[in-house]
Design a protein around this motif. Sequence first.
Motif, PDB file in Angstrom:
ATOM      1  N   GLU B  77     -45.205  39.931  11.522  1.00 47.73           N
ATOM      2  CA  GLU B  77     -46.397  40.126  12.353  1.00 47.73           C
ATOM      3  C   GLU B  77     -46.751  38.853  13.108  1.00 47.73           C
ATOM      4  N   LYS B  78     -46.525  37.698  12.469  1.00 46.66           N
ATOM      5  CA  LYS B  78     -46.800  36.434  13.155  1.00 46.66           C
ATOM      6  C   LYS B  78     -45.845  36.263  14.323  1.00 46.66           C
ATOM      7  N   LEU B  79     -44.587  36.646  14.105  1.00 47.60           N
ATOM      8  CA  LEU B  79     -43.589  36.516  15.159  1.00 47.60           C
ATOM      9  C   LEU B  79     -43.933  37.402  16.345  1.00 47.60           C
ATOM     10  N   MET B  80     -44.463  38.600  16.068  1.00 47.69           N
ATOM     11  CA  MET B  80     -44.730  39.539  17.143  1.00 47.69           C
ATOM     12  C   MET B  80     -46.142  39.436  17.669  1.00 47.69           C
ATOM     13  N   GLY B  81     -47.036  38.758  16.947  1.00 44.02           N
ATOM     14  CA  GLY B  81     -48.412  38.661  17.414  1.00 44.02           C
ATOM     15  C   GLY B  81     -49.178  39.952  17.240  1.00 44.02           C
ATOM     16  N   VAL B  82     -48.988  40.625  16.100  1.00 37.59           N
ATOM     17  CA  VAL B  82     -49.611  41.931  15.876  1.00 37.59           C
ATOM     18  C   VAL B  82     -50.918  41.745  15.121  1.00 37.59           C
ATOM     19  N   GLU B  83     -51.949  42.501  15.504  1.00 36.63           N
ATOM     20  CA  GLU B  83     -53.226  42.476  14.799  1.00 36.63           C
ATOM     21  C   GLU B  83     -53.239  43.566  13.745  1.00 36.63           C
ATOM     22  N   VAL B  84     -53.625  43.202  12.510  1.00 36.31           N
ATOM     23  CA  VAL B  84     -53.676  44.203  11.447  1.00 36.31           C
ATOM     24  C   VAL B  84     -55.125  44.667  11.299  1.00 36.31           C
ATOM     25  N   PRO B  85     -55.389  45.982  11.259  1.00 36.64           N
ATOM     26  CA  PRO B  85     -56.785  46.429  11.135  1.00 36.64           C
ATOM     27  C   PRO B  85     -57.393  46.030   9.799  1.00 36.64           C
ATOM     28  N   GLU B  86     -58.733  45.996   9.755  1.00 40.00           N
ATOM     29  CA  GLU B  86     -59.405  45.409   8.606  1.00 40.00           C
ATOM     30  C   GLU B  86     -59.206  46.213   7.336  1.00 40.00           C
ATOM     31  N   ARG B  87     -59.176  47.548   7.454  1.00 39.68           N
ATOM     32  CA  ARG B  87     -59.003  48.360   6.255  1.00 39.68           C
ATOM     33  C   ARG B  87     -57.662  48.050   5.598  1.00 39.68           C
ATOM     34  N   ALA B  88     -56.632  47.887   6.437  1.00 44.83           N
ATOM     35  CA  ALA B  88     -55.313  47.576   5.885  1.00 44.83           C
ATOM     36  C   ALA B  88     -55.334  46.219   5.203  1.00 44.83           C
ATOM     37  N   VAL B 317     -40.080  31.597  13.043  1.00 39.95           N
ATOM     38  CA  VAL B 317     -41.405  31.368  12.483  1.00 39.95           C
ATOM     39  C   VAL B 317     -41.279  31.218  10.971  1.00 39.95           C
ATOM     40  N   TYR B 318     -42.173  30.443  10.385  1.00 38.56           N
ATOM     41  CA  TYR B 318     -42.209  30.289   8.925  1.00 38.56           C
ATOM     42  C   TYR B 318     -43.617  30.584   8.469  1.00 38.56           C
ATOM     43  N   HIS B 319     -43.744  31.486   7.494  1.00 37.43           N
ATOM     44  CA  HIS B 319     -45.072  31.817   6.986  1.00 37.43           C
ATOM     45  C   HIS B 319     -45.016  31.799   5.471  1.00 37.43           C
ATOM     46  N   SER B 320     -46.068  31.290   4.824  1.00 38.66           N
ATOM     47  CA  SER B 320     -46.017  31.253   3.363  1.00 38.66           C
ATOM     48  C   SER B 320     -47.328  31.747   2.786  1.00 38.66           C
ATOM     49  N   ILE B 321     -47.234  32.361   1.593  1.00 37.87           N
ATOM     50  CA  ILE B 321     -48.425  32.840   0.908  1.00 37.87           C
ATOM     51  C   ILE B 321     -48.362  32.373  -0.541  1.00 37.87           C
ATOM     52  N   GLU B 322     -49.436  32.631  -1.269  1.00 34.15           N
ATOM     53  CA  GLU B 322     -49.500  32.233  -2.668  1.00 34.15           C
ATOM     54  C   GLU B 322     -49.066  33.414  -3.525  1.00 34.15           C
ATOM     55  N   SER B 323     -47.848  33.357  -4.035  1.00 35.34           N
ATOM     56  CA  SER B 323     -47.409  34.414  -4.937  1.00 35.34           C
ATOM     57  C   SER B 323     -47.790  33.988  -6.355  1.00 35.34           C
ATOM     58  N   PRO B 324     -47.686  34.872  -7.348  1.00 35.76           N
ATOM     59  CA  PRO B 324     -48.050  34.460  -8.710  1.00 35.76           C
ATOM     60  C   PRO B 324     -47.223  33.278  -9.217  1.00 35.76           C
ATOM     61  N   LYS B 325     -46.025  33.056  -8.636  1.00 36.66           N
ATOM     62  CA  LYS B 325     -45.176  31.983  -9.144  1.00 36.66           C
ATOM     63  C   LYS B 325     -45.373  30.677  -8.400  1.00 36.66           C
ATOM     64  N   GLY B 326     -45.979  30.722  -7.205  1.00 32.06           N
ATOM     65  CA  GLY B 326     -46.084  29.503  -6.415  1.00 32.06           C
ATOM     66  C   GLY B 326     -46.088  29.838  -4.943  1.00 32.06           C
ATOM     67  N   GLU B 327     -45.592  28.897  -4.111  1.00 36.09           N
ATOM     68  CA  GLU B 327     -45.611  29.139  -2.685  1.00 36.09           C
ATOM     69  C   GLU B 327     -44.350  29.895  -2.296  1.00 36.09           C
ATOM     70  N   ILE B 328     -44.480  31.114  -1.863  1.00 36.42           N
ATOM     71  CA  ILE B 328     -43.323  31.837  -1.349  1.00 36.42           C
ATOM     72  C   ILE B 328     -43.428  31.860   0.161  1.00 36.42           C
ATOM     73  N   GLY B 329     -42.324  31.545   0.831  1.00 29.60           N
ATOM     74  CA  GLY B 329     -42.357  31.497   2.283  1.00 29.60           C
ATOM     75  C   GLY B 329     -41.215  32.300   2.849  1.00 29.60           C
ATOM     76  N   CYS B 330     -41.368  32.692   4.110  1.00 30.72           N
ATOM     77  CA  CYS B 330     -40.345  33.497   4.756  1.00 30.72           C
ATOM     78  C   CYS B 330     -40.073  32.895   6.124  1.00 30.72           C
ATOM     79  N   TYR B 331     -38.809  32.527   6.382  1.00 35.59           N
ATOM     80  CA  TYR B 331     -38.405  31.940   7.658  1.00 35.59           C
ATOM     81  C   TYR B 331     -37.568  32.977   8.381  1.00 35.59           C
ATOM     82  N   ILE B 332     -38.032  33.449   9.529  1.00 36.52           N
ATOM     83  CA  ILE B 332     -37.310  34.502  10.254  1.00 36.52           C
ATOM     84  C   ILE B 332     -36.918  33.980  11.617  1.00 36.52           C
ATOM     85  N   VAL B 333     -35.681  34.189  11.990  1.00 36.26           N
ATOM     86  CA  VAL B 333     -35.208  33.888  13.344  1.00 36.26           C
ATOM     87  C   VAL B 333     -34.891  35.210  14.005  1.00 36.26           C
ATOM     88  N   SER B 334     -35.458  35.419  15.182  1.00 43.48           N
ATOM     89  CA  SER B 334     -35.198  36.686  15.868  1.00 43.48           C
ATOM     90  C   SER B 334     -34.476  36.409  17.171  1.00 43.48           C
TER      91      SER B 334
END
Lengths: 158, 384, 175
Positions: B77-88, B317-334
């Motif tokens: 979503e960061k790569l594409m610039g998509v807005e996620v609605p609030e309920r989701a 783009v690289y994005h990371s969140i807090e998973s239960p184990k630590g910092e999990i990140g995802c690097y995607i090249v498109s």
Amino acid sequence: MGIEKIIPDGIMLTSVEKAVGWARKSSVWPLGFGLACCAIEMMSTFASHYDLSRFGMEIMRPSPRQADLMIVAGRLSVRMAPIIKQLYEQMPDPKYVISMGACASCGGIFNNYAIVQGVDKVIPVDIYVPGCPPNPEMLIDGIMKLHRKIQNEKLKKA
Amino acid sequence: MVLNVGPQHPATHGVLRVKLKLDGETIIEAEPIVGYLHTGIEKTMEAKTYTQALTMTDRMDYLAPMSNNLVYVMAVEKLMGVEVPERAQYIRVILTELTRINSHLVWLGTHATDIGAMTMFLYCFREREKILKIYEFVSGVRMMSSYFRVGGLAKDVPAGFDKRVKEILDTFPAKIDEYESLLTENQIWKKRTIGVGVISAEEAINSGLSGPLLRACGVNWDIRKANPYCGYDKFDFDVPLGRNGDTYDRYKCRVEEMRQSLRIVRQALDGLPEGPYITTDRKIAPPPKEEVLKNMEQLIHHFKIWVDGFCPPVGDVYHSIESPKGEIGCYIVSDGTKKPYRVHFRPPSFINISALNKLARGRMIADLIAIIGSTDIVLGEIDR
Amino acid sequence: MLPEQIKSQLEKDRAGDFESIQIIRGDISAYVRKERLIDLCRYLRENPDLQFNFLSMITAADYLSRRKKRFDVVYSLYSIPNHHRIMLKVMLDDGEEVPSLTALWDTANWQEREVFDMFGIKFSGHPDLRRILLDEDWIGFPQRKDFPLTYEMPEFSHNRGRTELLNHDRKTESF
């Protein structure tokens, strides 16, 4: 194997077979061999909600020398394949193998260079349980089919 | 003496091999050897479309599958610039926090069993069944749900979702108190965990540790507070910190995190807004069936999405969140096509276990088992 | 600090280290000259405004024939006190070596071993560069674009006993 050594040749023993089959199926001791995600569902099956100890399989032996059943739960990678062969050979007869999950049965969703496409390429398998991961109830169904197979097994000279 | 704690071992949480150099019973060097579950997930994802590749992310950290889904979906979503609605966003937060509790329950059950408190295994898996029933209610699958999609969720939650989650919120705090009453002031537990596997804050940052391992050393870093994502800045929660960096502090941090997760779920459930569950951009999210049957343009969108898939713009783009184990990140090249060109996940367990030598040096073999348990590793994530 | 402020500070102080600095999707991302990498990382760690003290990720990407230089080694640094992040990239040819960051951060040890295992990129100055996820005697580097995915055709009644290993081609999509 124990009882096969003492029966003399050329005699049919149906009620002894039934008794031995009943004894063998009621106390199968599984080897704790969880590889990946299916191992967590296997642990759930051993826990209190879907209790496996009512089938006599309470004790999960860590050592292959003391186990009869190997439940291969999870994906088998190419690096792990010689180890599972060694573990299978260390188990004493009579031994059974359940291949739990899609990855152990046929490679699952990982059709690539790193995963062996099915555990039966390395060791012989008795029961295949499909699913990703299979519900604990599906695993119990597979185990009950295995019990029926063990019950009806004929004694043969080793 | 060199001792091999082999890939098949009841207490290594999977196929981890540790090569120990021992002097009597004291460990001189502990070298973890990984790779016995290498699946080639990153290369297989390059052969699938973005939505198909989402199903492979569940299988990495299989104790917290929705957390992996979330990091992958947010990176796209960061790569594409998509807005996620609030309920989701709110529903994503509820399910991700329930996933955190799920993962910590399995950790507590297996860690306590390794040290010898075998009852904890049965208690934790009993609670876990309730959360798995919520997963099944929402997506149909007990564990690998793949419920999140790029732009929102796969389907809206069915009616009765908030009633079931409220049941969990009402009964769980008493259960966590029960676990604490068994372990926290227990003399045997304290003797086995206090002072075991100590690491200082500077060494922890140098080794790249994150999550409860770093917070137990006193470093206040939680990505949910530092770089908030998915609406976490709207919720009020505390981040538990430790002092000594030993196994007991990690245990206390994770148990307290379970309580804080319940707090977040309660706030999210009370404030759950109405609205769409997926973005309205029809190039990414399939249109609802009534529109497809009546409108030509929506039919073409439906066809393009299911046959082809959406194509993000060129970039990485690289994005990371807090998973239960630590910092999990995802690097995607498109590269502008419908399949990702390169996907890489920064696995917290891989980096946490690389510090095993620092944690276990000078301790005895029985402490090694407690230390491996307290690092909370998942082999699927280490080997990918 | 905002990405724009970091970019202007780096352009002012260390312009010679970079080949380009950009802001992509709200994050700062820069191509660094290979020989200035270690110096730049030390500066980023010790500068009191920036304080990038945490090495998050080291990975690589293979651009095979789409570009002159084939590989990209990607580093992601994070600052725990200041909560900001920077992505550094180094362009490499096949066979070129890049300096190792194990002297600055211990976490670089295993991550560089993984990049070597998957891509074959060597890191000069690494204390123990050997394979980590695959067997020691594996031939080939799987994550390179010219290493095939090798999948097995499913067995049906019409091809029983004749299923062979195939290579997955990015252009066809019989998956």
